[in-house]
Design an enzyme around this catalytic site. Sequence first.
Site, PDB file in Angstrom:
ATOM      1  CE  LYS A 129     -36.579 -75.841  45.917  1.00 46.17           C
ATOM      2  NZ  LYS A 129     -37.469 -75.173  46.965  1.00 46.17           N
ATOM      3  CG  ASP A 169     -35.739 -72.090  45.557  1.00 51.44           C
ATOM      4  OD1 ASP A 169     -36.508 -72.345  46.523  1.00 51.44           O
ATOM      5  OD2 ASP A 169     -34.480 -72.136  45.820  1.00 51.44           O
TER       6      ASP A 169
END
Length: 448
Positions: A129, A169
């Site tokens: 991430k 995201d």
Amino acid sequence: MNHLDEKVEPIFQEVLQRNPGEVEFHQAVREVLESLGPVLVKNPEFADRKIIERICEPERQIIFRVPWLDDNNQVHINRGFRVEFNSSLGPYKGGLRFHPSVYLGIIKFLGFEQIFKNSLTGMPIGGGKGGSDFDPKGKSDNEIMKFCQSFMTELYRHLGEHTDVPAGDIGVGGREIGYMFGQYKRITNRYEPGVLTGKGLDWGGSLVRTEATGYGATYFINEALRVRNDSFDGKTCLVSGSGNVAIYTIEKIHQLGGTCIACSDSNGVIIHEKGLDLDLIKQLKEVERRRISDYISFHKDAKYIQGGNIWDIPCQVAMPSATQNELNGKDAKTLVNNGCIAVGEGANMPTTPEGVKIFLDAKIAYGPGKAANAGGVATSALEMQQNACRDSWTFEYTEKRLEEIMVNIHNLCYETAEEYGAPGNYVLGANVAGFIKVAKAMVAHGLI
Ligand code: NDP
Ligand code: 2IT
């Protein structure tokens, strides 16, 4: 909070000590570790090889400076992150988040969750991430482009279709992926679609990726309702947030016969008892990038509650789709007392540990994020497949693949929970099933 097995407790204490102040990371690790005691009993080699300790330590963490010039030629400095957590099952895969709250603890919690989520999809993808504390709100298109270019000018050296493949995201959608892809191509002189997912449909993107997380979360809950001989038909639903995940959750709920009566943003809640007007929400949020409060200028029978709490509204199905820890113990009690029978997490870790316990004790159908929202990253993996063979599939075919993947994830979690003596507990099922596959691969790969 639940009890940690005596073998697991010292591992958690070490995580706390080694990662001070990273409260979201601690929360995500603890939730997984609570499920793993019985796995170590069945698989002593996982303890011998210190698999849990290794999984809790990212393989690589990159933190970098991101300087950029705003429209008034003022200099700004943000911080960029990419945490490459685990590559046992494939290249690091996971989104980029641009939000002012971003710091290492948030990226690590998201990267950690991503390992198990990606494992559950059954696709060959590891966990990672990234993101930045950059705040996209109020920035011009030109400023967004400048920021994305500067961000990619450092990040590109860590990426590759077989190495690390980011996506979107919070705060990162098709526009940002486009600017980052352009900069990657320019710096490397390579047209490499497999290096990012969530791309535009004309230049390597996949149909259904935009819809995938919301559609997938709704499919997961649809399956959880089905095994209880129930369905979305006629159900009153709440979806928090009004971004990418929320919009396509609302769309699929409506297609399956439910009625979504409220959504939100960080400022307030919209309630429209006769059902939300999704075309309007798409126009306001996706096209015009406005606030959700503007909804009431178009519908006089809708209400906007500034600072309101969406979970106070009675419903049968709740789909938290905004951000971490947006639903606490008190909210969970209110939902259960109001007759809520299913909660599906479109967001990552939206329910606090107190809230999770209330849902599990009430034995409602509770789909935790790492299982319920895995449709987004699974469809990213389908995008990678299409890129690898220079192909593009139809909407119908791709959506069918997504639906099958979500039903498989549901069944894997359901069956694992039964096998481990906790029927109906999708938290345990997701943690155990997600972990075992990664752990076995790590054993096979030796001490690295
Ligand atoms: P978007 O940026 O499209 O939308 C985010 C929404 O959540 C906005 O309505 C935003 O409101 C709200 N929100 C964000 N931060 C906060 C906050 N701190 N407090 C209150 N509201 C907030 O993001 P996505 O829809 O892509 O992501 C939503 C969630 O889903 C995240 O948890 C993300 O990690 C998760 N997720 C996303 C996937 C994807 O494919 N995009 C895949 C799997 C999970 P505002 O505009 O006021 O900030
Ligand atoms: O949290 C997530 O799974 C995502 N933001 C999507 C990741 C991806 O690589 O598609």
